[in-house]
Design a protein around this motif. Structure first.
Motif, PDB file in Angstrom:
ATOM      1  N   TYR A 351      52.384  23.335  65.497  1.00 20.14           N
ATOM      2  CA  TYR A 351      52.718  21.816  65.849  1.00 20.14           C
ATOM      3  C   TYR A 351      52.762  21.946  67.303  1.00 20.14           C
ATOM      4  O   TYR A 351      51.949  20.959  67.741  1.00 20.14           O
ATOM      5  CB  TYR A 351      53.944  21.290  65.202  1.00 20.14           C
ATOM      6  N   LEU A 352      53.370  22.918  68.080  1.00 18.43           N
ATOM      7  CA  LEU A 352      53.381  22.729  69.500  1.00 18.43           C
ATOM      8  C   LEU A 352      51.957  22.825  70.002  1.00 18.43           C
ATOM      9  O   LEU A 352      51.619  22.024  71.140  1.00 18.43           O
ATOM     10  CB  LEU A 352      54.431  23.803  69.999  1.00 18.43           C
ATOM     11  N   ILE A 353      51.124  23.835  69.394  1.00 17.11           N
ATOM     12  CA  ILE A 353      49.800  24.266  70.014  1.00 17.11           C
ATOM     13  C   ILE A 353      49.055  22.880  70.025  1.00 17.11           C
ATOM     14  O   ILE A 353      48.225  22.240  70.822  1.00 17.11           O
ATOM     15  CB  ILE A 353      49.066  25.185  69.273  1.00 17.11           C
ATOM     16  N   ASP A 354      49.144  22.254  68.709  1.00 23.41           N
ATOM     17  CA  ASP A 354      48.200  20.825  68.656  1.00 23.41           C
ATOM     18  C   ASP A 354      48.810  19.815  69.155  1.00 23.41           C
ATOM     19  O   ASP A 354      47.865  19.110  69.919  1.00 23.41           O
ATOM     20  CB  ASP A 354      48.684  20.612  66.967  1.00 23.41           C
ATOM     21  N   HIS A 355      50.013  19.674  69.742  1.00 25.30           N
ATOM     22  CA  HIS A 355      50.756  18.856  70.413  1.00 25.30           C
ATOM     23  C   HIS A 355      50.262  18.863  71.697  1.00 25.30           C
ATOM     24  O   HIS A 355      49.419  17.887  72.655  1.00 25.30           O
ATOM     25  CB  HIS A 355      52.148  18.592  70.159  1.00 25.30           C
ATOM     26  N   ILE A 356      50.379  20.091  72.468  1.00 25.70           N
ATOM     27  CA  ILE A 356      49.750  20.302  73.548  1.00 25.70           C
ATOM     28  C   ILE A 356      48.230  19.927  73.768  1.00 25.70           C
ATOM     29  O   ILE A 356      47.824  19.332  74.915  1.00 25.70           O
ATOM     30  CB  ILE A 356      50.125  21.802  74.019  1.00 25.70           C
ATOM     31  N   ASN A 357      47.544  20.490  73.130  1.00 25.19           N
ATOM     32  CA  ASN A 357      46.021  20.456  73.069  1.00 25.19           C
ATOM     33  C   ASN A 357      45.566  18.865  73.077  1.00 25.19           C
ATOM     34  O   ASN A 357      44.408  18.371  73.568  1.00 25.19           O
ATOM     35  CB  ASN A 357      45.260  21.364  72.255  1.00 25.19           C
ATOM     36  N   LYS A 358      46.301  18.030  72.016  1.00 21.31           N
ATOM     37  CA  LYS A 358      45.850  16.727  71.989  1.00 21.31           C
ATOM     38  C   LYS A 358      46.630  15.682  73.131  1.00 21.31           C
ATOM     39  O   LYS A 358      46.006  14.520  73.188  1.00 21.31           O
ATOM     40  CB  LYS A 358      46.381  16.148  70.575  1.00 21.31           C
ATOM     41  N   ASN A 360      47.703  14.286  76.870  1.00 25.14           N
ATOM     42  CA  ASN A 360      46.893  14.212  78.252  1.00 25.14           C
ATOM     43  C   ASN A 360      47.744  14.796  79.372  1.00 25.14           C
ATOM     44  O   ASN A 360      47.716  14.449  80.429  1.00 25.14           O
ATOM     45  CB  ASN A 360      46.447  12.924  78.450  1.00 25.14           C
ATOM     46  N   GLY A 361      48.517  15.824  78.856  1.00 20.12           N
ATOM     47  CA  GLY A 361      49.576  16.165  79.845  1.00 20.12           C
ATOM     48  C   GLY A 361      48.866  17.364  80.995  1.00 20.12           C
ATOM     49  O   GLY A 361      47.715  17.753  80.884  1.00 20.12           O
ATOM     50  N   ILE A 362      49.797  17.760  81.845  1.00 24.75           N
ATOM     51  CA  ILE A 362      49.440  18.699  82.701  1.00 24.75           C
ATOM     52  C   ILE A 362      48.950  20.150  82.305  1.00 24.75           C
ATOM     53  O   ILE A 362      48.188  20.773  82.800  1.00 24.75           O
ATOM     54  CB  ILE A 362      50.377  18.820  83.803  1.00 24.75           C
ATOM     55  N   ASN A 363      49.196  20.228  81.104  1.00 28.07           N
ATOM     56  CA  ASN A 363      48.887  21.598  80.246  1.00 28.07           C
ATOM     57  C   ASN A 363      47.933  21.492  79.183  1.00 28.07           C
ATOM     58  O   ASN A 363      47.853  22.417  78.381  1.00 28.07           O
ATOM     59  CB  ASN A 363      50.052  22.288  79.801  1.00 28.07           C
ATOM     60  N   ALA A 364      47.484  20.399  79.233  1.00 29.03           N
ATOM     61  CA  ALA A 364      46.312  20.018  78.230  1.00 29.03           C
ATOM     62  C   ALA A 364      45.282  21.291  77.943  1.00 29.03           C
ATOM     63  O   ALA A 364      44.658  21.555  76.903  1.00 29.03           O
ATOM     64  CB  ALA A 364      45.892  18.733  78.066  1.00 29.03           C
TER      65      ALA A 364
END
Length: 415
Positions: A351-358, A360-364
């Motif tokens: 879930y975290l990986i999916d959330h981060i990659n989707k 528009n944050g600084i770690n996308a």
């Protein structure tokens, strides 16, 4: 059960008459219990170093929590003993008590006003005493089986065989525990004498796998401490090659193992150097880039070993034990690489990986690499499907870190 020859049972009650049956049951099975009725007495019991099980009786669950946690709050700046707490509650509070038990607010609960299961208090206390490393002496299985006239010979035989097998397994575990502890002591002595240390890593890994939380037997806690100390001595010299894999394609093998060791810049920098010698006075001092890494990992042992390993490198390291903490860090700071465990207490790494990659944050766009303790193909493919760049098999070694940074062209220097 024979009466236990230690004083590790404490009962807090402000109505002894109401709890007289419970008190009599406890006294019949344990050599002595402490019955107390004031908060001051409870505070004193928790301050004592002797491990114990504390039973708190009151009219509601909320009242038991208030009594116990007010005592804990009063001791916020004082060392407290290892203990477990049991709420004694009326029947209509069972659902709430069960949720409190599941969430870890209490170690167990007992319907005690009135008591429906007279011997349940003994079972709970015995179980919790074992959890904190204390044991009473059980009656022999044969003594129980032989007096059961309505048991067939087949039932008696199969029960006796099964119990004996369980005893053999427990004795084997205890023997392995003692053997591993002795090997750790020998290895540390050899290292102190600059000799080669040999360890049965497979057995050590098996034993350490029993250590899941702070609620473990003292023998395992002692072994964990010794193992971490020894590994801290040798971890920077480990040269095993770990695995870093690209996102595997359907026709590619799951793992890609490299037999070569990637190079690393061994230049050591002085980060606070405020001067240069006269010969190079006009030459600017090179300030190396320090990469930023986040590790999301809730296994304390694995995390500690990784931190020890990374001390050799100039890395700005942050760690997170939960998904919520990780998301908070990721919203505030840009990282060069993220190592992500899958099993977390409040969510999962997928879930975290999916959330981060989707997002528009600084770690996308920050590369996220999955940490895994096995070669589970479906887990790796699932992580890749939500945006993981690859995976590393735990535990980490120096070479795996070097290859990881080289793969994503992240500068890496020794301290």
């Amino acid at each position: 059960m024979d009466r236990v020859n230690f004083e590790h049972i404490v009962l807090f009650t402000n109505d002894q008459d109401n709890d007289r049956l419970l008190i009599s049951v406890l006294i019949r099975h344990f050599s002595r219990i402490h019955v107390i009725k004031s908060n001051a007495e409870l505070v004193e019991q928790i301050k004592q170093s002797t491990p114990k099980v504390i039973l708190v009786a009151a009219e509601t669950l909320q009242e038991t929590l208030l009594i116990y946690y007010e005592a804990i709050e009063e001791l916020h700046a004082v060392d407290i003993c290892e203990h477990a707490v049991v709420s004694l509650i009326p029947k209509h509070q069972e659902k709430e008590a069960y949720e409190a038990y599941r969430s870890g607010v209490i170690n167990d609960y007992l319907i005690a006003r009135p008591m429906y299961e007279i011997h349940r208090a003994i079972i709970i206390c015995t179980h919790l005493l074992r959890e904190i490393g204390l044991r009473g002496k059980n009656k022999r299985v044969e003594d129980f089986i032989n007096i059961q006239e309505n048991y067939s010979s087949h039932i008696k035989e199969i029960v006796l065989k099964g119990v004996q097998r369980k005893k053999d397994l427990e004795q084997s575990f205890e023997s392995n525990l003692a053997e591993i502890e002795a090997s750790l002591d020998r290895a540390e002595a050899h290292l102190a004498s600059n000799k080669t240390a040999e360890l049965d890593l497979a057995s050590l890994k098996k034993i350490l796998s029993f250590i899941r939380s702070n609620e473990i037997r003292p023998a395992l806690l002692k072994l964990q401490s010794k193992a971490l100390h020894l590994l801290e001595l040798v971890v920077t010299d480990v040269s095993n090659v770990a695995i870093v894999a690209e996102a595997p394609l359907p026709d590619e093998p799951l793992e890609v193992e490299s037999k070569t060791v990637a190079s690393v810049d061994t230049t050591k920098y002085s980060y606070n150097k405020l001067y240069t010698d006269s010969k190079n006075a006009n030459v600017p001092v090179e300030i190396p880039v320090v990469p930023k890494m986040l590790i999301v990992e809730d296994d304390h042992i694995s995390l500690n070993l990784t931190i020890m390993l990374l001390r050799a490198f100039a890395i700005e390291l942050d760690t997170s034990l939960s998904g919520r903490m990780a998301l908070d860090l990721l919203s505030k700071k840009k990282y060069d690489v993220i190592l992500m465990d899958i099993n977390l207490p409040d969510t999962n790494g997928f879930y975290l990986i999916d959330h981060i990659n989707k997002s528009n944050g600084i770690n996308a766009s920050t590369p996220i690499v999955m940490l895994t303790g096995n070669k589970n193909k479906s887990s790796v493919q699932q992580a890749v499907s939500v945006g993981a760049k690859g995976y590393i098999i735990k535990p980490l070694y120096k070479d795996s870190i070097v290859k990881l940074f080289k793969k994503y062209d992240i500068p890496l220097h020794l301290r």
